[in-house]
Design an enzyme around this catalytic site. Structure first.
Site, PDB file in Angstrom:
ATOM      1  CD  GLU A 214       1.806  -8.090  -9.363  1.00 25.03           C
ATOM      2  OE1 GLU A 214       1.210  -7.033  -9.643  1.00 25.03           O
ATOM      3  OE2 GLU A 214       2.976  -8.315  -9.702  1.00 25.03           O
ATOM      4  CG  HIS A 252       4.990  -6.449 -11.968  1.00 25.46           C
ATOM      5  ND1 HIS A 252       3.908  -6.233 -11.146  1.00 25.46           N
ATOM      6  CD2 HIS A 252       5.412  -5.234 -12.351  1.00 25.46           C
ATOM      7  CE1 HIS A 252       3.692  -4.928 -11.033  1.00 25.46           C
ATOM      8  NE2 HIS A 252       4.598  -4.300 -11.772  1.00 25.46           N
TER       9      HIS A 252
END
Lengths: 294, 377
Positions: A214, A252
Site C-alpha cells: 500500500e 493505517h
C-alpha cells in the site's frame, strides 16, 4: 513446509485474559495451534479455559512461561501503552518469534523495541498486524481460519481484510497457501516484505507468492529490487491507495504519502520494472497467479 | 496530528530554543495591540495547517501597528488551500543574516529519529534532497542512547563555520531533539533557523506533527488539537473512533479494514467514478458504528450513493448484515445503498439483506460498477 510457524510452534499469549486475547486464544486453540501458556502479570497460577476442555497455564512473566513450557513463539494482545514493553519482555525471554497484534503503539516506543529485538536477534512481526497462519498447521494472531486452505502459494501483506480478500479468492479456486503473513500497517514494523520473500524463496513447498502493499514508505520498492536480484519464484503484486491524497493518513499509521514519496504509482512501476506481475484490481490476483504457474 | 506554528513555538520555547516573542490574535484589534506591545516591525502570520502560507499572501511584514492591523484584517478569514484562517501569529520581525534548516523526523527505513540539517534554509527540504543532496547532513539517533552531544555539534558544524554560531546551534539541535521526544512528535522542523547581525541564532518558524498514538499519554499536547481546521465530518469520525478522510467524489464508501478501503476507492476510480471518502469501519458488526458511519457519509451533500464493502472473517457476514439492517432502520437515508459482503456465511448474509430490500452482492467488481452507475444517474 511453511514459513515462520508450523506444527512445532509452541505459543505463549501475552494478554491472554483480556477481551481480545481470550477470544483469539480460543480461536487459535480451535484451529490446532499449540497454545502452551498465557501471560498476564498478577494472574500467574490461574488457568485459561480453552475450547472442548483444553486449558493453558497462566504465568506472571514471560521468563516463567518459557522456562516452564518451552514456548518458542509469543503473540501480544496487550493495550498500546504496554505493547512495546511486552515485545521487549518476550525478546528477552528467549522465544524466536514475537507477533504483536496491538494497534496504536507509539512510534518512538517501537524504535526502541525494534532496536532491542535486533540486538537479540529475535524476529518481531508487526505491530498493528493480523499475524500469520500456516494452513493446516498453526495460526498465530487474528486471521480468519475458515478462508484459508493448504496449498503452494505464499501470501505477504501490509493489510488485514484486503489480505483475507485475496486469500479467499485463491482458496475459492483451489489455490491453497503455505503461509499467509500480515506484516502490519505501521511505519516501523519488524519483519518486512524482503524477510518474507526470502523465507518463501527458501521454502520448498511455496511455488508462487502474492505480495500486497500500500501507499507510504519504500518497503515495496526495496522488495521489488530484491525480487529481481534473488527470487526464482513468480511474484504477483497489488498496491492499495492509487486514489489516496498526499499527506493524509489512510487508516493505517504507515499509509501516508509524504511529499511525493510512497505513491501507489511509484510502487506499481517498481514492481513492473523488476518483473513482478501487477494486479490492477484485487480480482486480477488469482488470474495472474494461475498464469504464473502455467 | 499537526499543530500550529505558534503551538510548536510554545513547545520549542519550553525546551529552551530561542524563539522571538509572538502571540496569537483573533481580531485586527488584537493584532494591533500586540504590535504596539512588541514595538518595532512585526510579522503577521496566518495559522493554518497548510504549507505555502507565504505564497498565498498569509505572511506579511508590518512596519507599524496600524499595518499589523490592516494585514490581520486581510489575512483573517482568508482561505488557504481550502482552510479558513481564524488566527494570526503576531511576532517581532528579526534582522536576518543567514537562513538554515534543522529538522528531525522518524525515518521508516532506519527505524529511528533522523536529523536533517542544511545551511540552505527557508527552502523545501525534499526539493534540496533531490536536487542538491550534498547540501544536507543526516544523522540517525540511536534510540538506546538518544542524541549525543558530539553528534549535535557535528550537525551544527555543518551549518556554521563560526565557532560561536556553531555552539549556539549545537545547543538548539539538542533542545529540538528534547522537544521532539517530549512532545511525542513524528516530525519537528525549524525552517529557517536564522543568524542575526549581532551573532544570535534563533528559530523564526516552527513546524511539528504529533504521533497520534502518543496522545493518550500527553494530554497537554492532545489539547492543542484545532478541530476548526478539519472538516466537521472528520472530527465526528474521530470521536466515533472511525478512520475517515473526506474526498471530493460522489461514491460514499464504507469498508472494513484500511487496505480494503483503499482498494475499494481505487476500484471506484477504475470503473470511472470518484470516491467521496475513505472510511474504515473496523471489524465489528456493531450497529452503533454503522449508524455513525452512515451519518458521517451522508453529511457530505456530494454523496449520491453509499457503497458497503465488507469482508466477514472472524466477524461473520450474517452478523454484519444484521448490523447494517438494524442501523439503516434507525436513520433516514435518501441515497441508494449497495452492499457487498463476502467471507464466512456470505450466503446467509445475502438472504438477510435481500429480505430487507437491499441490493446485495458478493463480487467487489459488480458492486462497485453498480455504485458508479448509480452515482452518475
Amino acid at each position: 513446509m511453511a514459513i515462520f510457524i508450523d506444527r512445532d510452534t509452541k505459543l505463549v499469549v501475552q494478554g491472554i485474559t483480556g477481551r481480545d486475547g481470550s477470544f483469539h486464544t480460543r480461536q487459535m486453540m480451535e484451529y490446532g495451534t499449540q497454545v502452551v501458556a498465557g501471560v498476564t502479570p498478577g494472574k500467574g497460577g490461574q488457568t485459561f479455559d480453552g475450547p472442548d476442555g483444553t486449558t493453558a497455564p497462566i504465568f506472571n512473566t514471560m521468563d516463567q512461561a518459557v522456562a516452564e513450557t518451552g514456548a518458542n513463539t509469543s503473540v501480544i494482545y496487550v493495550p498500546p501503552p504496554f505493547a512495546a514493553g511486552a515485545i521487549m519482555e518476550a525478546v528477552d525471554s528467549g522465544v524466536d518469534l514475537v507477533v504483536c497484534i496491538t494497534e496504536g503503539v507509539p512510534v518512538l516506543d517501537m524504535a526502541r523495541a525494534h532496536a532491542f529485538a535486533r540486538d537479540h536477534g529475535v524476529r518481531v512481526l508487526g505491530p498493528n498486524c493480523p499475524g500469520l497462519i500456516s494452513p493446516g498447521k498453526s495460526k498465530v494472531g487474528i486471521l480468519p481460519a475458515q478462508i484459508v486452505k493448504e496449498g503452494p502459494i505464499g501470501v505477504v501483506s501490509r493489510s488485514g481484510t484486503l489480505t483475507y480478500e485475496a486469500v479467499f479468492q485463491l482458496s475459492n479456486v483451489g489455490l491453497g497457501q503455505t503461509t499467509c503473513v500480515g506484516i502490519g500497517g505501521d511505519p516501523l514494523i519488524g519483519t518486512n516484505f524482503i524477510d518474507c520473500l526470502e523465507a518463501f524463496e527458501n521454502d520448498p513447498d511455496t511455488t508462487a507468492v502474492v505480495m500486497i502493499g500500500e501507499i507510504g514508505g519504500t518497503d515495496e520498492q526495496e522488495a521489488a529490487a530484491w525480487v529481481k536480484a534473488n527470487m526464482s519464484k513468480p511474484v504477483v503484486g497489488f498496491i492499495a491507495g492509487q486514489t489516496a491524497p498526499p499527506g493524509r493518513r489512510m487508516g493505517h499509521a504507515g499509509a501516508i504519502i509524504s511529499g511525493s514519496a510512497g505513491t501507489a504509482e511509484e510502487k506499481m512501476k517498481s514492481f513492473e520494472d523488476n518483473g513482478i506481475s501487477v494486479a490492477e484490481r484485487p480480482a486480477d490476483i488469482v488470474g495472474l497467479i494461475q498464469d504464473a504457474l502455467g | 496530528m499537526d499543530i500550529h506554528e505558534y503551538q510548536a513555538k510554545e513547545r520549542f520555547r519550553a525546551a529552551g530554543i530561542p524563539v522571538p516573542p509572538g502571540e496569537i490574535a483573533r481580531t485586527p484589534d488584537e493584532a494591533q495591540a500586540l504590535a504596539e506591545k512588541f514595538g518595532g516591525m512585526t510579522v503577521v502570520k496566518a495559522q493554518v495547517h497548510s504549507g505555502g502560507r507565504g505564497k498565498a499572501g498569509g505572511v506579511k511584514l508590518a512596519k507599524t501597528p496600524a499595518d499589523a492591523r490592516a494585514y490581520a484584517a486581510d489575512i483573517l478569514g482568508m482561505e488557504i488551500n481550502g482552510l479558513t484562517v481564524e488566527k494570526v501569529l503576531v511576532t517581532t520581525a528579526e534582522d536576518i543574516d543567514t537562513e538554515a534548516y534543522v529538522g528531525v523526523l522518524v525515518d521508516r527505513k532506519k527505524q529511528a529519529a533522523t536529523f536533517m540539517v542544511s545551511p540552505e534554509g527557508g527552502i523545501d527540504i525534499e526539493e534540496v534532497a533531490h536536487s542538491n543532496p550534498e547540501a544536507i547532513r543526516k544523522l540517525t539517533v540511536d534510540p538506546r542512547y538518544g542524541l549525543l552531544p558530539h553528534q549535535a555539534y557535528w550537525l551544527a558544524n555543518f551549518l556554521y563555520e563560526d565557532p560561536g554560531l556553531a555552539k549556539q546551534a549545537s545547543k538548539i539541535v539538542g533542545q529540538l531533539y528534547r522537544a521532539f521526544v517530549d512532545s511525542g512528535a513524528s516530525m519537528a522542523e525549524i525552517n529557517p533557523l536564522i543568524t542575526t547581525p549581532d551573532g544570535k541564532v534563533k528559530a523564526i518558524d516552527a513546524k511539528m506533527s504529533i504521533d497520534d498514538n502518543e496522545l493518550f499519554r500527553r494530554p497537554e499536547v492532545a489539547e492543542m488539537r484545532d478541530s476548526s481546521s478539519e472538516p466537521p465530518a472528520e472530527t465526528k469520525a474521530r470521536e466515533a473512533s472511525l478512520s475517515y478522510v473526506k474526498l471530493d467524489g460522489a461514491v460514499g464508501c464504507c469498508v472494513n479494514g484500511a487496505g480494503l478501503a483503499m482498494a475499494t476507492m481505487d476500484l471506484v476510480k477504475y470503473y470511472g467514478g470518484e470516491p467521496a471518502n475513505f472510511l474504515d469501519i473496523g471489524g465489528s458488526s456493531n450497529p452503533e458504528k454503522v449508524v455513525s458511519a452512515l451519518e458521517i457519509i451522508t453529511s457530505d451533500p456530494k454523496v449520491k450513493v453509499i457503497l458497503f464493502n465488507i469482508f466477514g472473517g472472524i466477524t461473520r457476514c450474517d452478523d454484519v448484515a444484521n448490523g447494517i439492517v438494524e442501523a439503516t432502520k434507525r436513520i433516514d437515508i435518501e441515497v441508494p445503498i449497495v452492499i457487498r459482503l463476502t467471507g464466512t456465511n456470505e450466503e446467509k448474509a445475502l438472504e438477510i439483506l435481500k429480505d430487507a430490500g437491499f441490493s446485495a452482492y458478493t463480487s467487489m467488481d459488480a458492486v462497485v460498477e453498480k455504485a458508479v452507475e448509480l452515482a452518475k444517474a
